[in-house]
Motif scaffolding. Structure first.
Motif, PDB file in Angstrom:
ATOM      1  N   PHE B 138      -2.403 -15.850  14.539  1.00  0.00           N
ATOM      2  CA  PHE B 138      -1.850 -15.415  13.252  1.00  0.00           C
ATOM      3  C   PHE B 138      -2.257 -13.980  12.936  1.00  0.00           C
ATOM      4  CE2 PHE B 138      -1.770 -20.075  11.841  1.00  0.00           C
ATOM      5  CZ  PHE B 138      -0.459 -20.191  12.221  1.00  0.00           C
ATOM      6  N   LEU B 139      -3.485 -13.623  13.316  1.00  0.00           N
ATOM      7  CA  LEU B 139      -3.931 -12.242  13.085  1.00  0.00           C
ATOM      8  C   LEU B 139      -3.034 -11.262  13.833  1.00  0.00           C
ATOM      9  CD1 LEU B 139      -7.835 -12.245  13.216  1.00  0.00           C
ATOM     10  CD2 LEU B 139      -6.409 -11.284  11.427  1.00  0.00           C
ATOM     11  N   GLY B 142       0.194 -11.049  12.104  1.00  0.00           N
ATOM     12  CA  GLY B 142       0.091 -10.242  10.898  1.00  0.00           C
ATOM     13  C   GLY B 142       0.166  -8.761  11.215  1.00  0.00           C
ATOM     14  N   GLY B 145       3.676  -7.934  12.117  1.00  0.00           N
ATOM     15  CA  GLY B 145       4.540  -7.983  10.934  1.00  0.00           C
ATOM     16  C   GLY B 145       4.319  -6.800  10.015  1.00  0.00           C
ATOM     17  N   LEU B 146       3.042  -6.434   9.830  1.00  0.00           N
ATOM     18  CA  LEU B 146       2.734  -5.319   8.932  1.00  0.00           C
ATOM     19  C   LEU B 146       3.360  -4.035   9.462  1.00  0.00           C
ATOM     20  CD1 LEU B 146       1.193  -4.519   6.422  1.00  0.00           C
ATOM     21  CD2 LEU B 146      -0.774  -4.014   7.841  1.00  0.00           C
ATOM     22  N   ALA B 148       5.926  -3.769  11.339  1.00  0.00           N
ATOM     23  CA  ALA B 148       7.381  -3.820  11.223  1.00  0.00           C
ATOM     24  C   ALA B 148       7.830  -3.512   9.802  1.00  0.00           C
ATOM     25  CB  ALA B 148       7.885  -5.193  11.651  1.00  0.00           C
ATOM     26  N   ALA B 149       6.973  -3.790   8.803  1.00  0.00           N
ATOM     27  CA  ALA B 149       7.404  -3.646   7.412  1.00  0.00           C
ATOM     28  C   ALA B 149       7.281  -2.220   6.900  1.00  0.00           C
ATOM     29  CB  ALA B 149       6.594  -4.576   6.521  1.00  0.00           C
ATOM     30  N   ILE B 150       6.451  -1.403   7.539  1.00  0.00           N
ATOM     31  CA  ILE B 150       6.238  -0.045   7.036  1.00  0.00           C
ATOM     32  C   ILE B 150       6.991   0.929   7.922  1.00  0.00           C
ATOM     33  CG2 ILE B 150       4.509   1.679   6.463  1.00  0.00           C
ATOM     34  CD1 ILE B 150       2.514  -0.586   6.108  1.00  0.00           C
ATOM     35  N   GLN B 155       1.732   5.920   9.000  1.00  0.00           N
ATOM     36  CA  GLN B 155       1.192   5.102   7.926  1.00  0.00           C
ATOM     37  C   GLN B 155       1.052   3.653   8.375  1.00  0.00           C
ATOM     38  OE1 GLN B 155       3.642   5.414   4.499  1.00  0.00           O
ATOM     39  NE2 GLN B 155       2.230   4.195   3.297  1.00  0.00           N
ATOM     40  N   LYS B 158      -2.045   3.274  10.491  1.00  0.00           N
ATOM     41  CA  LYS B 158      -3.321   3.234   9.770  1.00  0.00           C
ATOM     42  C   LYS B 158      -3.481   1.919   9.022  1.00  0.00           C
ATOM     43  CE  LYS B 158      -3.701   8.185   9.294  1.00  0.00           C
ATOM     44  NZ  LYS B 158      -3.181   9.245   8.425  1.00  0.00           N
ATOM     45  N   ALA B 159      -2.382   1.424   8.419  1.00  0.00           N
ATOM     46  CA  ALA B 159      -2.468   0.139   7.710  1.00  0.00           C
ATOM     47  C   ALA B 159      -2.874  -0.966   8.679  1.00  0.00           C
ATOM     48  CB  ALA B 159      -1.125  -0.183   7.053  1.00  0.00           C
ATOM     49  N   ILE B 162      -6.590  -0.822   9.426  1.00  0.00           N
ATOM     50  CA  ILE B 162      -7.438  -1.445   8.405  1.00  0.00           C
ATOM     51  C   ILE B 162      -7.443  -2.958   8.581  1.00  0.00           C
ATOM     52  CG2 ILE B 162      -7.695  -1.847   5.923  1.00  0.00           C
ATOM     53  CD1 ILE B 162      -6.445   0.924   5.484  1.00  0.00           C
ATOM     54  N   LEU B 163      -6.234  -3.505   8.779  1.00  0.00           N
ATOM     55  CA  LEU B 163      -6.124  -4.962   8.936  1.00  0.00           C
ATOM     56  C   LEU B 163      -6.915  -5.434  10.151  1.00  0.00           C
ATOM     57  CD1 LEU B 163      -4.786  -7.564   8.001  1.00  0.00           C
ATOM     58  CD2 LEU B 163      -2.864  -7.032   9.470  1.00  0.00           C
ATOM     59  N   GLY B 167     -10.086  -7.930  10.287  1.00  0.00           N
ATOM     60  CA  GLY B 167      -9.970  -9.140  11.090  1.00  0.00           C
ATOM     61  C   GLY B 167     -11.074  -9.289  12.118  1.00  0.00           C
ATOM     62  N   ARG B 232       8.559   7.751  20.193  1.00  0.00           N
ATOM     63  CA  ARG B 232       8.013   8.539  19.089  1.00  0.00           C
ATOM     64  C   ARG B 232       8.192  10.037  19.318  1.00  0.00           C
ATOM     65  NH1 ARG B 232       2.479   5.783  16.958  1.00  0.00           N
ATOM     66  NH2 ARG B 232       3.306   3.681  16.745  1.00  0.00           N
TER      67      ARG B 232
ATOM     68  N   LEU D 151      -2.152  -3.250   1.295  1.00  0.00           N
ATOM     69  CA  LEU D 151      -1.640  -2.788   2.596  1.00  0.00           C
ATOM     70  C   LEU D 151      -0.124  -2.645   2.582  1.00  0.00           C
ATOM     71  CD1 LEU D 151      -3.758  -4.763   5.209  1.00  0.00           C
ATOM     72  CD2 LEU D 151      -3.666  -2.304   4.915  1.00  0.00           C
ATOM     73  N   SER D 155       5.602  -0.415   1.496  1.00  0.00           N
ATOM     74  CA  SER D 155       6.783  -0.936   2.162  1.00  0.00           C
ATOM     75  C   SER D 155       7.733  -1.511   1.137  1.00  0.00           C
ATOM     76  CB  SER D 155       6.367  -1.974   3.190  1.00  0.00           C
ATOM     77  OG  SER D 155       7.022  -3.178   2.965  1.00  0.00           O
ATOM     78  N   ARG D 157      10.227  -3.537   1.508  1.00  0.00           N
ATOM     79  CA  ARG D 157      10.627  -4.949   1.621  1.00  0.00           C
ATOM     80  C   ARG D 157       9.413  -5.812   1.919  1.00  0.00           C
ATOM     81  NH1 ARG D 157      12.033  -4.852   7.404  1.00  0.00           N
ATOM     82  NH2 ARG D 157      11.725  -2.730   8.033  1.00  0.00           N
ATOM     83  N   LEU D 161       4.976 -10.613   2.374  1.00  0.00           N
ATOM     84  CA  LEU D 161       4.324 -10.209   3.630  1.00  0.00           C
ATOM     85  C   LEU D 161       2.828 -10.004   3.484  1.00  0.00           C
ATOM     86  CD1 LEU D 161       4.841  -9.269   6.636  1.00  0.00           C
ATOM     87  CD2 LEU D 161       4.565  -6.996   5.708  1.00  0.00           C
ATOM     88  N   VAL D 165       0.079 -11.727   5.894  1.00  0.00           N
ATOM     89  CA  VAL D 165      -0.790 -10.947   6.744  1.00  0.00           C
ATOM     90  C   VAL D 165      -2.247 -11.373   6.577  1.00  0.00           C
ATOM     91  CG1 VAL D 165      -1.785  -8.647   6.793  1.00  0.00           C
ATOM     92  CG2 VAL D 165       0.648  -8.922   7.041  1.00  0.00           C
ATOM     93  N   PRO D 168      -4.669 -15.530   7.933  1.00  0.00           N
ATOM     94  CA  PRO D 168      -5.738 -15.947   8.851  1.00  0.00           C
ATOM     95  C   PRO D 168      -7.113 -15.914   8.204  1.00  0.00           C
ATOM     96  CG  PRO D 168      -4.303 -14.357   9.908  1.00  0.00           C
ATOM     97  CD  PRO D 168      -3.845 -14.455   8.494  1.00  0.00           C
ATOM     98  N   LEU D 169      -7.317 -14.998   7.280  1.00  0.00           N
ATOM     99  CA  LEU D 169      -8.635 -14.882   6.673  1.00  0.00           C
ATOM    100  C   LEU D 169      -8.898 -15.987   5.653  1.00  0.00           C
ATOM    101  CD1 LEU D 169      -8.518 -11.054   6.319  1.00  0.00           C
ATOM    102  CD2 LEU D 169      -9.925 -12.333   7.888  1.00  0.00           C
ATOM    103  N   LEU D 218      -4.104   5.484   1.677  1.00  0.00           N
ATOM    104  CA  LEU D 218      -3.087   5.603   2.715  1.00  0.00           C
ATOM    105  C   LEU D 218      -1.688   5.577   2.109  1.00  0.00           C
ATOM    106  CD1 LEU D 218      -2.721   5.459   5.784  1.00  0.00           C
ATOM    107  CD2 LEU D 218      -2.667   2.999   5.555  1.00  0.00           C
TER     108      LEU D 218
END
Lengths: 150, 246, 202, 224
Positions: B138-139, B142, B145-146, B148-150, B155, B158-159, B162-163, B167, B232, D151, D155, D157, D161, D165, D168-169, D218
């Motif tokens: 799941f980590l 996550g 997914g994160l 893909a969303a930004i 950015q 970097k997000a 942090i995650l 984790g 990129r 975080l 975004s 959308r 999310l 994300v 798990p924690l 950020l």
């Protein structure tokens, strides 16, 4: 900037004390029996709570497995070589289940007997070919190894 | 002067060209190791006294489970490199490792389930080790997914960093869960500090396979990193030149 | 009130966003009392430059120092008003300003009457018109002690009278030794300022 | 007035202005709890056995529901970026915000769980254990879901999310809390597990605000 330095110091102090408290709590928790896992000796001494879902681990004692030929009912003793616990179970046993095998049974104590809802065969981290096992058995070292396990 | 090797990693072009060569080496090495290890393990290694032939799945399960955890650690190292040295390549590595890590975690869960049925009598138990492996999956999800969303890649990187670092708290829980909770899952079969608890004819092919899977993962990650670098840097001169030549 | 002398030293500042170079090797020194208008067409990087000097964006290359100290150490010397409303719709005018400035009620009410919002202090911001909301955000200029003002398009949605009031306020600020950076597309009439054309930099 | 007081006063006034934010999750919790007996047979033995776990999960979901947009409105109207100029470390301000959020949004949720417990005929001593686990575990849950919210600020959308994300924690926390509830039902010692839960919350409360402040910085750096 004096106030900035003071703020930084406070943050570091906060972090250190936070981790300190957390470590203390974890140490306390680990000093207690945390996982409801009991050995047959503990059960014989009455340390395990009754009517509560617990787990018991040990070896299937030699010559104690009774299978009901009509149904899937089975009864056997789980031993830690000091005490035995009589376990009854109804269902399909895993392939690895045999006498002398390490098992973990999950269930409740009902009127002195352990009624298992799940029987799981626990295999150890030792892998060896059958010839080696045979050789060990002949030399008597296997029992020593098994005995040393628990 | 001593830092030149380090600064080279900041250049996408340099990486792209070198990684192509490394990838070739890794690919060949992985193929050799995996064929040797798997053939040896599956066909020639002796059978186990308790589990018979079904234990042979360790030649897949153990390397893959090792990798699943090691890749998370690698991702965390990349996150640190990204934050400390602001190296964009570390972000690229994080992106490809996340996907590969998820794939290997999923593979280790599936192979574990297949192995669990004959030996434990169940595909799945909510045991600490298995559960923490699921959490690892799941980590990874996550992180994927994160990202893909930004939209902005910097950015997003970097997000994700942090995650990933938050984790990391989970990795020790996974590592020590077997010792903390008295679980069904056997302790690790191979330890660096001790003599292995199995005969050489069993552990040598396992070791070969572990190495093989590591190199194979390196091959896959380098490949996807090259693809990400190309994407990129698509507006830069050297990529345009590369494309026009092709 | 007179500010302690403060200067901003920008050297070799470059910024690239989405693979586009916005400005390169920008060096300048801002002295006490200076008013600087950052000009340039849309997308020239005006907002980016202001936000970089305000410490909201990471500096990519180059340095910014205030009184010889790195920017990050001096953020409380800055008052930044950007494109966003900077006020919360569900709070009253007074509560919004109280949180952002920490000034007392009397001071804030005086500031509000200066920006033409007398008697509105108990209104929720969502009940105000867009121009009034803007005035509410700008009212901070009348109560904050920060010597460096960074105002992104402060004249948007203001009427002629408020534009004049704002010009006067900026002039006073400069006379007190403060620094003001701002962007706008309509050059203000009653203000003496120097201009930085961003297109000439690149 | 100190900055800390200003911050908390502002949060209080905001919550008075938006009461829906407080009542929606409570309503959600009661709704889930009243659906459960309808979905099962209204057999009170079964209900009281699984009731406490159900309430725990429902409270977790309700908490996620109201933390999802923790920083969103402050971010979009530009107040969040003003925090950087406030002469305090951002992590400290984030910590204050999280404390305020816990006080005004999570605590009310915990306070109505006894009603939910009565609806599902949860025994009194289990109900106490439920309350204690919630009080000990929710700081960690609030911190982690706040990090998820931070975080995904930039975004467009993001939706749910941020919460996914962070899922798990949550898992170890849920496992520990469930352990406490099971033991409370059997009347055995819950203290060691509560200590572990407490350790989780303390670590989360010290580390997560720093991660949240990095995430906020950020997102401020990425918006125009």
């Amino acid at each position: 900037m004096n106030s900035k330095r003071k703020q930084r110091l406070l943050i570091v102090l906060g972090l250190v004390s936070g981790f300190g408290i957390a470590v203390g709590l974890v140490m306390f928790a680990l000093s207690q029996n945390i996982n409801l896992f009991f050995t047959p000796t503990q059960i014989a001494k009455g340390e395990a709570p009754s009517a509560q879902m617990i787990r018991v681990g040990g070896m299937v004692a030699d010559g104690t497995v009774d299978r009901d030929p009509q149904s899937l009912k089975v009864a056997f003793d789980v031993t830690d070589f000091d005490h035995n616990v009589r376990v009854t179970y109804e269902g399909i046993l895993p392939d690895l289940f045999r006498e002398g095998q390490g098992v973990v049974v999950q269930g409740r104590i009902r009127s002195g007997q352990f009624v298992a809802s799940e029987v799981l065969a626990k295999h150890d981290e030792n892998y060896m070919p059958p010839e080696v096992t045979e050789a060990l058995r002949q030399s008597g070292k296997l029992d020593q190894m098994m005995g040393g396990q628990k | 002067m001593g830092w030149r090797w380090f600064h080279q990693w900041g250049s996408p072009r340099w990486f792209y060209e070198r990684a192509g060569r490394w990838q070739l080496v890794c690919g060949r090495l992985a193929l050799t190791l995996l064929i040797t290890g798997s053939l040896w393990g599956l066909a020639f290694a002796p059978i186990d006294y308790q589990q018979g032939n079904s234990y042979r799945i360790i030649y897949l399960h153990v390397p893959v489970a090792f990798l699943a955890q090691a890749l998370y650690a690698a991702m965390a190292v990349c996150a640190v490199v990204l934050f400390v040295w602001k190296m964009k390549l570390a972000d690229v590595a994080m992106q490809s490792i996340a996907i590969m890590g998820f794939a290997f975690t999923a593979l280790s869960l599936i192979s574990g389930a297949v192995w669990g049925k004959p030996t434990w009598g169940t595909y799945w138990v909510w045991d600490a080790r298995l559960t923490s492996m699921l959490i690892l999956a799941f980590l990874y999800l996550g992180v994927i997914g994160l990202r893909a969303a930004i939209q902005d890649p910097d950015q997003a990187g970097k997000a994700c960093g942090i995650l990933v670092l938050v984790g990391v708290v989970n990795l020790p829980i996974i590592k020590y869960s077997v010792e903390w909770w008295n679980t069904l899952h056997q302790p690790a079969s191979l330890k660096l500090t001790e003599k292995p608890a199995m005969p050489a004819s069993m552990w040598i092919p396992l070791l070969i396979n572990i190495l093989g899977y590591y190199v194979a993962a390196a091959y896959l990650i380098l490949g996807s990193m090259r693809a990400i670098v190309l994407e990129r840097e698509r507006r830069s001169a050297w990529v345009r030149e590369l494309v026009s030549r092709a | 009130m007179i500010f302690e002398p403060i200067d901003i030293e920008i050297s070799k500042l470059s910024c690239e966003r989405d693979d586009r170079l916005l400005f390169k090797n920008l060096s300048m020194t801002l002295n006490p009392g200076q008013i600087l208008r950052v000009a340039g067409p849309n997308g020239a990087g005006k907002t980016t430059l202001l936000r970089t000097i305000a410490g909201l964006f990471d500096i990519q290359t180059g340095t910014i120092r205030m009184n010889q100290l790195p920017l990050k150490e001096c953020l409380e010397q800055i008052l930044y008003i950007g494109h966003k409303p900077q006020v919360t719709k569900d709070l009253t005018v007074l509560d919004n300003l109280k949180f952002l400035t920490g000034s007392d009620d009397d001071h804030l009410k005086r500031a509000l009457s200066d920006v033409g919002l007398k008697g509105y202090h108990d209104s929720l911001v969502k009940e105000l018109s867009q121009g009034q909301g803007r005035r509410c955000a700008l009212a901070r200029l009348w109560c904050v002690k920060a010597p460096i003002w960074i105002l992104d398009e402060p004249y948007t949605a203001l009427d002629v009278e408020m534009v004049k009031t704002l010009d006067t306020r900026i002039t006073w600020h400069s006379a007190a030794g403060g620094i003001c950076l701002f962007t706008t597309h309509q050059p203000p009439q009653s203000l003496k300022y120097t201009t930085l054309e961003l297109d000439h930099v690149t | 007035m100190s900055l800390e007081r200003r911050m908390l006063t502002r949060e209080l006034k905001l919550n008075v202005a938006r009461p829906g934010e407080i009542f929606k999750p409570m309503w959600f919790l009661i709704l889930v709890v009243s659906m459960l007996p309808l979905a099962l047979a209204p057999d009170s033995d079964l209900l009281s056995e699984i009731g406490s776990a159900m309430i725990w999960v429902a409270t977790l979901l309700a908490l996620l529901l109201n933390t999802e947009h923790l920083f969103q409105s402050d971010f979009s109207d530009g107040v969040l970026e003003q925090w950087l100029f406030l002469n305090r470390p951002l992590a400290w301000l984030v910590g204050l915000k999280l404390i305020a959020h816990w006080l005004f949004h999570v605590l009310p949720l915990i306070l109505i769980t006894p009603i939910a417990g009565i609806m599902l005929s949860v025994p009194t001593d289990v109900l106490w254990a439920l309350l204690v686990t919630l009080v000990i575990a929710t700081p960690a849950l609030t911190c982690f879901s706040g990090l998820g919210a931070a975080l995904t600020l930039g975004s467009s959308r993001s939706g749910i999310l941020g919460v996914l994300v962070m899922m798990p924690l949550f898992v170890p926390i849920v496992i520990l809390a469930a352990g406490v509830l099971i033991r409370a039902m059997d009347g055995s010692d819950t203290l060691p597990l509560l200590a572990l839960l407490g350790a989780f919350s303390v670590v989360a409360a010290t580390v997560v605000p720093i991660a949240v402040s990095a995430a906020i910085r950020l997102n401020i750096g990425g918006s125009n």
